[in-house]
Design an enzyme around this catalytic site. Structure first.
Site, PDB file in Angstrom:
ATOM      1  N   ARG A   1      15.427  13.380   1.605  1.00  0.00           N
ATOM      2  CA  ARG A   1      14.406  12.793   2.462  1.00  0.00           C
ATOM      3  C   ARG A   1      15.037  12.548   3.827  1.00  0.00           C
ATOM      4  O   ARG A   1      15.910  11.695   3.964  1.00  0.00           O
ATOM      5  CB  ARG A   1      13.974  11.464   1.824  1.00  0.00           C
ATOM      6  CG  ARG A   1      12.826  10.787   2.481  1.00  0.00           C
ATOM      7  CD  ARG A   1      12.689   9.383   1.931  1.00  0.00           C
ATOM      8  NE  ARG A   1      13.594   8.470   2.600  1.00  0.00           N
ATOM      9  CZ  ARG A   1      14.147   7.399   2.052  1.00  0.00           C
ATOM     10  NH1 ARG A   1      13.932   7.090   0.797  1.00  0.00           N
ATOM     11  NH2 ARG A   1      14.939   6.624   2.753  1.00  0.00           N
TER      12      ARG A   1
ATOM     13  N   HIS B   1      11.781   6.095   4.058  1.00  0.00           N
ATOM     14  CA  HIS B   1      10.963   6.169   2.841  1.00  0.00           C
ATOM     15  C   HIS B   1       9.482   6.170   3.210  1.00  0.00           C
ATOM     16  O   HIS B   1       8.714   7.033   2.797  1.00  0.00           O
ATOM     17  CB  HIS B   1      11.280   4.991   1.922  1.00  0.00           C
ATOM     18  CG  HIS B   1      10.288   4.826   0.819  1.00  0.00           C
ATOM     19  ND1 HIS B   1      10.218   5.687  -0.244  1.00  0.00           N
ATOM     20  CD2 HIS B   1       9.310   3.913   0.638  1.00  0.00           C
ATOM     21  CE1 HIS B   1       9.232   5.303  -1.044  1.00  0.00           C
ATOM     22  NE2 HIS B   1       8.659   4.241  -0.524  1.00  0.00           N
TER      23      HIS B   1
ATOM     24  N   TYR C   1      20.849   1.370   4.534  1.00  0.00           N
ATOM     25  CA  TYR C   1      21.444   1.822   3.274  1.00  0.00           C
ATOM     26  C   TYR C   1      21.999   3.249   3.279  1.00  0.00           C
ATOM     27  O   TYR C   1      22.477   3.721   2.264  1.00  0.00           O
ATOM     28  CB  TYR C   1      20.425   1.674   2.129  1.00  0.00           C
ATOM     29  CG  TYR C   1      19.100   2.389   2.362  1.00  0.00           C
ATOM     30  CD1 TYR C   1      18.975   3.740   2.087  1.00  0.00           C
ATOM     31  CD2 TYR C   1      18.002   1.707   2.856  1.00  0.00           C
ATOM     32  CE1 TYR C   1      17.771   4.396   2.298  1.00  0.00           C
ATOM     33  CE2 TYR C   1      16.794   2.348   3.072  1.00  0.00           C
ATOM     34  CZ  TYR C   1      16.678   3.698   2.789  1.00  0.00           C
ATOM     35  OH  TYR C   1      15.493   4.342   3.001  1.00  0.00           O
TER      36      TYR C   1
HETATM   37  C1  LIG Z   1       5.545   0.816 -10.417  1.00  0.00           C
HETATM   38  C2  LIG Z   1       5.976   0.762  -9.002  1.00  0.00           C
HETATM   39  N1  LIG Z   1       7.039   0.015  -8.654  1.00  0.00           N
HETATM   40  C3  LIG Z   1       7.426  -0.065  -7.363  1.00  0.00           C
HETATM   41  C4  LIG Z   1       6.760   0.622  -6.401  1.00  0.00           C
HETATM   42  C5  LIG Z   1       7.204   0.516  -4.946  1.00  0.00           C
HETATM   43  N2  LIG Z   1       7.769   1.783  -4.513  1.00  0.00           N
HETATM   44  C6  LIG Z   1       7.023   2.695  -3.854  1.00  0.00           C
HETATM   45  S1  LIG Z   1       7.837   4.103  -3.611  1.00  0.00           S
HETATM   46  C7  LIG Z   1       9.228   3.532  -4.365  1.00  0.00           C
HETATM   47  C8  LIG Z   1      10.421   4.433  -4.497  1.00  0.00           C
HETATM   48  C9  LIG Z   1      10.076   5.710  -5.177  1.00  0.00           C
HETATM   49  O1  LIG Z   1      11.174   6.535  -5.244  1.00  0.00           O
HETATM   50  P1  LIG Z   1      11.094   7.986  -5.874  1.00  0.00           P
HETATM   51  O2  LIG Z   1      10.417   7.926  -7.205  1.00  0.00           O
HETATM   52  O3  LIG Z   1      12.455   8.541  -5.831  1.00  0.00           O
HETATM   53  O4  LIG Z   1      10.123   8.787  -4.919  1.00  0.00           O
HETATM   54  P2  LIG Z   1      10.222   9.050  -3.346  1.00  0.00           P
HETATM   55  O5  LIG Z   1       9.429   7.957  -2.678  1.00  0.00           O
HETATM   56  O6  LIG Z   1      11.651   9.036  -2.962  1.00  0.00           O
HETATM   57  O7  LIG Z   1       9.561  10.350  -3.110  1.00  0.00           O
HETATM   58  C10 LIG Z   1       9.033   2.234  -4.798  1.00  0.00           C
HETATM   59  C11 LIG Z   1      10.066   1.403  -5.450  1.00  0.00           C
HETATM   60  C12 LIG Z   1       5.652   1.397  -6.800  1.00  0.00           C
HETATM   61  N3  LIG Z   1       4.938   2.096  -5.917  1.00  0.00           N
HETATM   62  N4  LIG Z   1       5.281   1.453  -8.087  1.00  0.00           N
END
Ligand SMILES: Cc1ncc(C[n+]2csc(CCOP(=O)(O)OP(=O)(O)O)c2C)c(N)n1
Lengths: 329, 379
Positions: free
Chosen positions: B273, B277, B286
């Protein structure tokens, strides 16, 4: 006394810091609570000062966060779990209602799970879905859980420490849109002399009607009281602070004096806290009431798109409108 | 993991991955993995060029969205910068009959599904919940709760089997998108269990962009993610997620495998990425700049451009024309986003229930009357 004017978010940060300092068994755990300091920065700087074993960045799994916290608590730790947003507590819902809430009961009182589950909740920050919900009724409906919510920086600071010190599992709802509101906080006041965690508090005296609110709606209720005063109506405002158990004795006392009662919350009205409170106030204060207890709440729909959330959220006008209606009876 | 893949080096994760186009734009003819599967692509010159156009357009749309967010026109934006190849490669490998279940970042896949790129903007602007019809485009709604959609995808895939729409080269298949962080969720692991047990015709497409908000991959797993599949009884494969040819080849093969009745596959698209985020995030807390720079050298667009140039499949005129047309698409997107009206407040009562609700109907009327009471006043 060192009194500082800080935001509610910063007050929580200070409260967590003091809890980590005063008890080596306190650990903070959650998604992004370490380097990032949480998405709202409530745990900012804590990992740096207390280390990765006390401020733990967990895998992205809410059921895992709560389930392992149960184990840590059984082992003698005092975990403080952060759920990133209200709508993400549900993967952990099973652990909370089937395990956290029942451990003490099931073990004949032999096992305690002194843990705190912090949940930023409520709307008003222009977010997408699952980031603005008010799920408190689900938890308040489950015996074995204590459910509290703070509304001011000074309460935030004290209540988070009290919740951590308590042997009860506590669901600690943080009104996220009030994170940036400032107020005075006595940073070195001893916890022992503090106002009790499980008590509601009269925060504005008045004579014409009682307005009950908690969390993000407390400010709205106070604003409504200020506006009403200009029209010669004195509203008494009570901050409920504790949602389970409810502390309604001061409420009954107030309603007996004012004869009118309005309950305000963001969550949908159907089977919400307001329904419970209205029933109890009616039972206790029936002969003092000049009008039915009215509720001002979110509508019975999923939390709507951000651009219409101001219409969804109870505001000063809706509170005043309900107060007006209690006078129309 | 693979014979014929590049040896682990600075560019390649330990265990290797399927790569058909190096960061320098060199073509690798085909790659055979330890599982004995050979991956290759057979694009025409035009198809290569069109893939390049997709990548550039998708990146340009994303840049426009980021700008719109900074200007206060969007509440939040989840950028796909750096992940274009994973999304375009997998998205173009889908056939019309296949169903996709995205997270909140799959704007590139959405584009490949032929959906008007304005569609996700309602959600991020806060005027609706996302405006497209999942049935029409075979692209499900965005899902914000991490991992939930992997179970829906699996159930949908089970339905395909029950409908007898699998087991032939023209069968249907399902693809579920999720991130590296999502692999920690119970739902995702349960989806793996279900898909394995029921031999569901589906592809789990994990974009490992190395971070879940602030948390690095090591906070989610001790082994390479693609190897988890073995524990659930189906194949896992890792692909260079910045290589549009490889992501296409691997996804197409996995989808065909599924549609032929051979069950699920987990694909780990190893990527990065490049941005934050979401627009609410501060990645400098980080991660370090040198890490980002190292990944810049693996950029998915630059390598395809280098390939096209070397092969004399395209020249500067072509590249300029692509940039130009992408800019036009982005400009028109900007205009349309700015023109997106706020919803009528009373519309928030719509669609809570398919058959309505008497209580909600009453609340709608009360709300409308209450709103009307302010009309003409100074409110
Ligand atoms: C159940 C849940 N917990 C926390 C969140 C908050 N949150 C949104 S995106 C994210 C990180 C997601 O990381 P990843 O699965 O690696 O996907 P990326 O965003 O990097 O594409 C978090 C913790 C959420 N959306 N849903």
């Amino acid at each position: 006394m060192m009194s500082e004017t800080i935001t509610l978010g910063k007050a929580l940060n200070h409260g967590l810091r003091r809890a980590l300092e005063s008890d080596p068994k306190v650990v903070i755990m959650g998604e992004d609570v370490g380097k990032l300091g949480g998405v709202f920065r409530i745990t900012d700087g804590l990992q740096k000062d207390f280390g990765e074993d006390r401020v733990i960045d967990t895998p992205l799994a809410e059921s895992g966060i709560i389930g392992t916290a149960v184990g840590l608590a059984i082992r003698g730790y005092r975990p403080v779990c952060e759920i990133q947003f209200d709508g993400f507590v549900f993967p952990a819902f099973d652990q909370i209602v089937t395990q956290v809430a029942k451990m003490h009961y099931r073990s004949l009182g032999n096992i305690k799970v002194p843990m705190v589950i912090r949940i930023p909740y409520g709307g008003g920050i222009g977010a997408v879905e699952h980031h603005s919900e008010s799920p408190e009724a689900y938890f308040a409906h489950t015996p074995g859980l204590k459910v509290v919510t703070c509304a001011s920086p000074s309460d935030a600071y004290v209540m988070i420490q009290q919740a951590i010190a308590s042997d009860d599992p506590v669901i600690f709802f943080e009104p996220k849109r009030r994170y940036w509101e400032k107020g005075p906080v006595e940073l070195d006041a001893p916890l022992s002399g503090a106002y009790p965690l499980h008590a509601s508090r009269l925060i504005r005296p008045g004579t014409h009607a009682t307005v009950l609110a908690y969390g993000p709606m407390v400010k709205t209720a106070l604003d409504a009281a200020t506006a009403a005063a200009e029209d010669g109506r004195e509203l008494e405002v009570i901050d409920l602070r504790t949602l389970s158990p409810l502390d309604l004795a001061p409420v009954f006392e107030s309603v007996r004096r004012t004869g009118r009662c309005v309950v305000v919350h963001e969550a949908p009205g159907n089977v919400g806290l307001g329904a419970e409170i209205a029933a109890r106030v009616t039972e206790e204060c029936f002969y003092s009431l000049e009008a039915p207890v009215l509720r001002v709440s979110g509508y019975d729909i999923p939390y709507p798109a951000a651009r219409v959330e101001e219409e969804y959220l109870p505001d000063l006008d809706r509170v005043l409108d309900a107060v007006d209606r209690t006078f129309g009876w | 993991m693979a014979k014929g893949t590049s040896e682990p080096g600075a560019d390649v994760p330990a265990g290797g991955f399927v790569q058909l186009l190096t960061p320098d734009g060199e073509r690798v003819d085909s790659v055979t993995t330890d599982d004995g599967v050979t991956y290759s692509v057979d694009f025409t010159d035009d198809e290569y060029r069109e893939l390049y156009r997709d990548l550039v357009t998708v990146r340009r749309l994303d840049a426009e969205a980021t700008a719109l967010q900074r200007q206060g026109e969007l509440g939040i934006w989840a950028s796909l910068l750096g992940q274009e190849a994973a999304q375009v490669g997998s998205g173009r490998a889908l056939r019309p009959q296949d169903m996709a279940f995205p997270t909140y970042r799959e704007h590139g896949v959405l584009y490949c599904r032929g959906i008007d790129p304005i569609m996700p903007f309602g959600l991020f602007r806060g005027v609706d919940q996302g405006g497209w019809d999942p049935n029409e485009f075979k692209f499900h709604t965005y899902t914000i709760v991490i991992g939930s959609q992997t179970l829906h995808a699996t159930g949908y895939a089970m339905g395909i089997t029950m409908d007898g729409k699998t087991g032939t080269p023209d069968g249907e298949a399902v693809i579920a998108y999720f991130g590296d962080g999502a692999t920690s969720q119970g739902d995702v692991n349960e989806a793996f269990v279900w898909a394995g047990v029921f031999h569901a015709p589906m592809v789990f497409f994990c974009q490992n962009n190395q971070y879940a908000i602030s948390e690095p991959l090591e906070r989610q797993t001790r082994i390479p993610l693609y190897r988890r599949a073995a524990g659930y009884g189906f194949p896992g494969v890792r692909v260079d997620g910045n290589d549009v040819l490889a992501t296409y080849a691997v996804t197409r093969a996995a989808l065909d495998h599924a549609r032929n009745g051979q069950g699920p596959t987990l694909i780990e698209a190893y990527t990065y990425r490049m941005g934050a985020h979401t627009s609410s995030d501060d990645p400098t807390r980080y991660r370090i700049a040198s890490e980002v720079e190292a990944w810049q050298a693996k950029d998915p667009i630059l390598r395809l451009r280098a390939f096209l140039t070397k092969q004399q499949l395209a020249d500067d005129t072509y590249f300029a024309e692509v940039d130009d047309s992408a800019a036009k698409v982005a400009l028109s997107l900007r205009e349309r986003v700015l023109a997106m009206p706020d919803p009528q407040p009373v519309s928030m009562f719509d669609n809570a229930y398919p058959h309505g609700s008497p209580e909600v109907d009453v609340q709608r009327q009360q709300f409308a009357a209450y709103q009307a009471s302010f009309e003409g006043s100074a409110h």
